[in-house]
Scaffold this motif. Structure first.
Motif, PDB file in Angstrom:
ATOM      1  N   MET A  67      -8.881  13.552   0.665  1.00 13.99           N
ATOM      2  CA  MET A  67      -7.936  12.848  -0.520  1.00 13.99           C
ATOM      3  C   MET A  67      -9.574  12.458  -0.892  1.00 13.99           C
ATOM      4  SD  MET A  67      -4.538  11.027  -0.305  1.00 13.99           S
ATOM      5  CE  MET A  67      -5.009  10.702  -1.485  1.00 13.99           C
ATOM      6  N   VAL A  68     -10.708  12.529  -1.795  1.00 15.73           N
ATOM      7  CA  VAL A  68     -12.358  12.247  -2.041  1.00 15.73           C
ATOM      8  C   VAL A  68     -11.921  11.444  -2.855  1.00 15.73           C
ATOM      9  CG1 VAL A  68     -14.359  12.952  -2.329  1.00 15.73           C
ATOM     10  CG2 VAL A  68     -12.975  13.875  -0.316  1.00 15.73           C
ATOM     11  N   PRO A  69     -12.052   9.880  -3.350  1.00 14.94           N
ATOM     12  CA  PRO A  69     -12.006   8.570  -3.906  1.00 14.94           C
ATOM     13  C   PRO A  69     -12.880   9.869  -5.583  1.00 14.94           C
ATOM     14  CG  PRO A  69     -11.988   7.088  -2.533  1.00 14.94           C
ATOM     15  CD  PRO A  69     -11.917   8.568  -1.559  1.00 14.94           C
TER      16      PRO A  69
ATOM     17  N   HIS B 221       0.981  -1.509   0.129  1.00 10.13           N
ATOM     18  CA  HIS B 221       0.001   0.034   0.100  1.00 10.13           C
ATOM     19  C   HIS B 221       0.844   1.108  -0.085  1.00 10.13           C
ATOM     20  CE1 HIS B 221      -3.503  -2.441   1.195  1.00 10.13           C
ATOM     21  NE2 HIS B 221      -2.747  -3.226   1.247  1.00 10.13           N
ATOM     22  N   PHE B 222       0.603   2.692  -0.518  1.00  6.25           N
ATOM     23  CA  PHE B 222       1.190   3.689  -0.879  1.00  6.25           C
ATOM     24  C   PHE B 222       1.056   4.240   0.292  1.00  6.25           C
ATOM     25  CE2 PHE B 222       1.338   2.769  -5.562  1.00  6.25           C
ATOM     26  CZ  PHE B 222       2.455   2.901  -5.815  1.00  6.25           C
ATOM     27  N   ARG B 223       2.108   4.862   1.037  1.00  8.45           N
ATOM     28  CA  ARG B 223       1.898   5.315   2.472  1.00  8.45           C
ATOM     29  C   ARG B 223       1.106   7.262   1.534  1.00  8.45           C
ATOM     30  NH1 ARG B 223       4.139  10.649   4.146  1.00  8.45           N
ATOM     31  NH2 ARG B 223       4.740  10.852   5.875  1.00  8.45           N
ATOM     32  N   LEU B 224       0.833   7.588   2.233  1.00 10.72           N
ATOM     33  CA  LEU B 224      -0.201   9.299   2.979  1.00 10.72           C
ATOM     34  C   LEU B 224       0.950   9.934   1.916  1.00 10.72           C
ATOM     35  CD1 LEU B 224      -3.122   9.176   4.974  1.00 10.72           C
ATOM     36  CD2 LEU B 224      -3.190   8.931   1.874  1.00 10.72           C
ATOM     37  N   GLY B 225       0.458  10.831   1.020  1.00 15.68           N
ATOM     38  CA  GLY B 225       1.513  12.175   1.075  1.00 15.68           C
ATOM     39  C   GLY B 225       2.794  11.435   0.308  1.00 15.68           C
TER      40      GLY B 225
ATOM     41  N   LYS C 220      10.628   9.171 -10.595  1.00 13.88           N
ATOM     42  CA  LYS C 220       9.179   9.300  -9.707  1.00 13.88           C
ATOM     43  C   LYS C 220       8.069   9.042 -10.089  1.00 13.88           C
ATOM     44  CE  LYS C 220      12.263  13.600  -8.639  1.00 13.88           C
ATOM     45  NZ  LYS C 220      12.512  13.835  -7.570  1.00 13.88           N
ATOM     46  N   ALA C 221       8.512  10.024 -11.783  1.00 11.01           N
ATOM     47  CA  ALA C 221       7.027  10.173 -12.726  1.00 11.01           C
ATOM     48  C   ALA C 221       6.173   8.677 -12.386  1.00 11.01           C
ATOM     49  CB  ALA C 221       7.916  10.750 -13.739  1.00 11.01           C
ATOM     50  N   LYS C 222       6.806   7.537 -12.230  1.00  6.99           N
ATOM     51  CA  LYS C 222       6.514   6.426 -12.761  1.00  6.99           C
ATOM     52  C   LYS C 222       5.722   6.468 -11.600  1.00  6.99           C
ATOM     53  CE  LYS C 222       9.081   4.970 -16.667  1.00  6.99           C
ATOM     54  NZ  LYS C 222       9.829   3.475 -16.711  1.00  6.99           N
ATOM     55  N   LEU C 223       6.007   6.327  -9.851  1.00  5.62           N
ATOM     56  CA  LEU C 223       5.190   5.919  -9.095  1.00  5.62           C
ATOM     57  C   LEU C 223       4.601   7.113  -8.966  1.00  5.62           C
ATOM     58  CD1 LEU C 223       8.243   5.184  -6.769  1.00  5.62           C
ATOM     59  CD2 LEU C 223       6.801   3.826  -7.064  1.00  5.62           C
TER      60      LEU C 223
ATOM     61  N   HIS D  89       1.560   5.756 -10.241  1.00  8.64           N
ATOM     62  CA  HIS D  89       0.872   4.805  -9.516  1.00  8.64           C
ATOM     63  C   HIS D  89       0.068   4.843  -8.105  1.00  8.64           C
ATOM     64  CE1 HIS D  89       0.542   0.475  -9.583  1.00  8.64           C
ATOM     65  NE2 HIS D  89       1.478  -0.040  -8.869  1.00  8.64           N
ATOM     66  N   TYR D  90       0.589   5.765  -7.363  1.00 12.06           N
ATOM     67  CA  TYR D  90       0.162   6.190  -6.574  1.00 12.06           C
ATOM     68  C   TYR D  90      -1.092   7.174  -6.921  1.00 12.06           C
ATOM     69  CZ  TYR D  90      -0.132   9.362  -2.376  1.00 12.06           C
ATOM     70  OH  TYR D  90      -1.057  10.986  -1.366  1.00 12.06           O
ATOM     71  N   LEU D  91      -0.862   7.876  -8.152  1.00 14.97           N
ATOM     72  CA  LEU D  91      -2.255   8.230  -7.832  1.00 14.97           C
ATOM     73  C   LEU D  91      -2.613   7.614  -8.168  1.00 14.97           C
ATOM     74  CD1 LEU D  91      -1.394  11.950 -10.059  1.00 14.97           C
ATOM     75  CD2 LEU D  91      -1.844  11.741  -7.625  1.00 14.97           C
ATOM     76  N   HIS D  92      -3.031   6.563  -9.496  1.00 13.79           N
ATOM     77  CA  HIS D  92      -3.754   4.848  -9.482  1.00 13.79           C
ATOM     78  C   HIS D  92      -4.361   4.682  -8.574  1.00 13.79           C
ATOM     79  CE1 HIS D  92      -5.193   1.344 -11.157  1.00 13.79           C
ATOM     80  NE2 HIS D  92      -5.642   1.531 -12.037  1.00 13.79           N
ATOM     81  N   TYR D  93      -3.331   4.266  -7.556  1.00 13.71           N
ATOM     82  CA  TYR D  93      -4.059   3.699  -6.273  1.00 13.71           C
ATOM     83  C   TYR D  93      -4.652   3.852  -5.879  1.00 13.71           C
ATOM     84  CZ  TYR D  93      -3.544   1.349  -1.674  1.00 13.71           C
ATOM     85  OH  TYR D  93      -4.063   1.181  -0.581  1.00 13.71           O
ATOM     86  N   PHE D  94      -4.564   5.075  -4.891  1.00 10.72           N
ATOM     87  CA  PHE D  94      -5.545   6.505  -4.522  1.00 10.72           C
ATOM     88  C   PHE D  94      -6.819   6.595  -5.121  1.00 10.72           C
ATOM     89  CE2 PHE D  94      -2.105   6.840  -1.635  1.00 10.72           C
ATOM     90  CZ  PHE D  94      -2.714   6.257  -0.146  1.00 10.72           C
ATOM     91  N   PHE D  95      -6.793   7.364  -6.496  1.00 12.57           N
ATOM     92  CA  PHE D  95      -7.769   7.515  -7.114  1.00 12.57           C
ATOM     93  C   PHE D  95      -9.190   6.957  -8.060  1.00 12.57           C
ATOM     94  CE2 PHE D  95      -5.618  10.915  -5.014  1.00 12.57           C
ATOM     95  CZ  PHE D  95      -6.485  11.948  -4.439  1.00 12.57           C
TER      96      PHE D  95
END
Length: 341
Positions: A176-178, A112-116, A131-134, A137-143
């Motif tokens: 952070m609202v899905p 799971h990605f860490r918030l922030g 960094k760009a790829k992570l 991936h981070y944005l996809h995971y949360f949203f």
């Protein structure tokens, strides 16, 4: 202890092979363990860096450090400082930050990605391409990744909750609202929470009580943030914009939110079309010079980032004193009556 070291439950974890599919070279230790270098230590602890290395860390031989086993968790660090005769809160807080300087949490083989994550020194030290790829991936995971899953969970649980109560239900749809949240709340008739200093529209610095939907609760502050008076002294550049553009007042904002200024904000919320306008008692008392607390910072209830500052507020007046405050009670009653509430 800090919620930043947790993840949403339930949530769909990321599998290791998904990183390779996105062109990210997966390094379990680099991504899941605290990233500690001399530069990171200097940034957090400055002159205390040598003491931190000596007391809490082991050198790994590659220019990086790891926590000694007895200090591997925030609970262990808290226990260590609790046993000291003189507690060093700044050092303890810095060590908490160091432990949370990670990108991923491991969970039963998934991650799971860490918030922030973008604000961490661990993330900032990665190569630009990684960094760009992570980040993607981070944005996809949360949203996006969780959206359908969380919507199904909501439509399974929330209707049952509505059936067993005749109370109105308000959703804390902040931060952070899905993407699924607004539609679920609309379908179920749940009230939204509208906070002036936490706008939901991109590009806005403030939400406007006058624009709140009917099925909502408006409030200038909550138990997890500073009161109107506290906010006024904490975020001066933002307050200056609020003073000039939201309140429409010229010149420099006053150093403190006086009774008239607090009343102006309270009035904005009372006159909102929202079904409910709710206030912390501290914000209402802030309209009266004699009743307000002498120190604005003492009005705050919780500081979410500080695990030791929660539910600390106690009203400094007795109910008998409040009942006898004729001018305040009449003025508040008049504001409520004028707003039609």
């Amino acid at each position: 202890f800090e919620g930043i070291l947790g993840h949403f439950v339930p949530a769909i974890p990321v599998e290791e092979d998904e990183f390779a599919a996105r062109g990210i070279a997966f390094d379990r230790q680099r991504f899941t363990q605290p990233f500690i270098t001399d530069a990171v230590l200097q940034e957090i602890f400055s002159k205390e860096s040598a003491n931190v290395k000596r007391t809490f860390l082991n050198a790994k031989g590659d220019g990086r450090y790891s926590f000694k086993p007895e200090f591997a968790t925030q609970q262990q660090i808290e226990k260590y400082f609790a046993a000291q005769k003189k507690r060093d809160a700044l050092l303890e807080s810095g060590l908490f930050d160091l432990i949370s300087n990670v990108i991923l949490f491991e969970d039963g083989g998934g991650f799971h990605f860490r918030l922030g994550v973008e604000q961490t020194a661990s993330f900032k030290d990665l190569p630009p391409d990684t960094k760009a790829k992570l980040r993607e991936h981070y944005l996809h995971y949360f949203f996006r990744r969780q959206d359908d899953f969380w919507k199904q969970e909501a439509m399974r649980k929330l209707p049952a909750l509505k059936r067993v109560t005749n109370m109105l239900i308000c959703g804390e749809d902040l931060g952070m609202v899905p993407e699924c949240v607004p539609s679920v709340m609309k379908d179920l008739g749940l009230l939204s929470l509208e906070i002036q200093r936490m706008p939901k529209k991109l590009g806005q610095e403030f939400s406007r009580p006058a624009d709140a939907p009917y099925l909502s609760v408006v409030t200038p502050s909550t138990h997890d943030m500073s009161t109107i008076r506290g906010w006024w002294v904490e975020e001066r550049p933002l307050i200056q914009k609020f003073f000039n553009y939201e309140l429409g007042l010229p010149g420099e904002a006053p150093a403190e939110a006086g009774p008239e200024m607090v009343q102006t904000v309270v009035r904005q919320h009372l006159e909102s079309p929202a079904m409910w306008s709710i206030f912390q008692l501290q914000d209402l008392l802030g309209m009266d010079e004699e009743l307000r607390h002498s120190h604005a910072q003492a009005e705050r209830i919780n500081i979410p980032a500080d695990p030791k500052h929660y539910w600390r507020y106690r009203m400094h007046l007795t109910l008998e004193q409040l009942q006898k405050a004729k001018n305040f009670n009449e003025e508040l009653h008049g504001l409520i009556r004028q707003s039609g509430r």
